[in-house]
Design an enzyme around this catalytic site. Sequence first.
Site, PDB file in Angstrom:
ATOM      1  CG  ASN A 112      -2.059  -1.336   1.469  1.00  0.00           C
ATOM      2  OD1 ASN A 112      -2.570  -0.859  -0.006  1.00  0.00           O
ATOM      3  ND2 ASN A 112      -1.988  -1.932   2.272  1.00  0.00           N
ATOM      4  CE1 TYR A 161       0.746   5.142   7.338  1.00  0.00           C
ATOM      5  CE2 TYR A 161      -1.832   5.296   5.990  1.00  0.00           C
ATOM      6  CZ  TYR A 161      -0.210   4.406   6.942  1.00  0.00           C
ATOM      7  OH  TYR A 161      -0.689   3.509   7.327  1.00  0.00           O
TER       8      TYR A 161
HETATM    9  C1  DQA Z   1       2.909   1.813   7.983  1.00  0.00           C
HETATM   10  C2  DQA Z   1       2.037   1.716   9.533  1.00  0.00           C
HETATM   11  C3  DQA Z   1       1.777  -0.027   9.164  1.00  0.00           C
HETATM   12  O1  DQA Z   1       0.680  -0.081  10.153  1.00  0.00           O
HETATM   13  C4  DQA Z   1       0.618  -0.028   8.098  1.00  0.00           C
HETATM   14  O2  DQA Z   1       0.226  -0.876   8.068  1.00  0.00           O
HETATM   15  C5  DQA Z   1       1.207   0.787   6.969  1.00  0.00           C
HETATM   16  C6  DQA Z   1       2.194   2.320   6.985  1.00  0.00           C
HETATM   17  C7  DQA Z   1       3.458   2.955   8.397  1.00  0.00           C
HETATM   18  O3  DQA Z   1       4.635   3.360   7.742  1.00  0.00           O
HETATM   19  O4  DQA Z   1       3.647   4.680   9.291  1.00  0.00           O
HETATM   20  O5  DQA Z   1       1.283   0.888   5.586  1.00  0.00           O
HETATM   21  O6  DQA Z   1       4.105   1.247   8.510  1.00  0.00           O
END
Ligand code: DQA
Length: 144
Positions: free
Chosen positions: A10, A22
């Site tokens: 993702n 994000y």
């Molecule tokens: C992540 C945090 C994870 O819990 C989440 O599933 C993500 C991104 C982060 O960059 O904050 O996909 O790794």
Amino acid sequence: MTILVLNGPNLNLLGQRQPEIYGAETLADVEASCRRMGGELGIEVRCAQSNHEGQLVDWIQEARGTARGIVINAGAYTHTSVAILDALNAFDGKVIELHISNVHRREGFRHHSYLSARADGVIAGFGTHGYVLSIRHMAFLLAP
Ligand code: DQA
């Protein structure tokens, strides 16, 4: 000197996916910043992203003998993947685990990481700025 920046599931949607968590930068922006920082520090930065656990395992295995360090944001696999932990345990360079968000302020299932037991350091909650910080710290860790 080469280091690998690996992004998991993702993270190809950075900039579109939950920007309130994000941020607005895309994965291409982040990777360009990492390469730029690497260039300033005399480090070759190779970047890769996959939504597939086995592909990430393959890349970590390939880093044996070709890279001195791995920066990894394994996304949700952080919280589930013994296979990625095992691959990192078979890599003898430095490892930095990275999360854009502060996982400890989020749902309980994000508080445990299988990767932290292997990581030399963990960066979480610095937004996408964490990536350039991780490159800087990698340079510090790998300095002769
Ligand atoms: C992540 C945090 C994870 O819990 C989440 O599933 C993500 C991104 C982060 O960059 O904050 O996909 O790794």
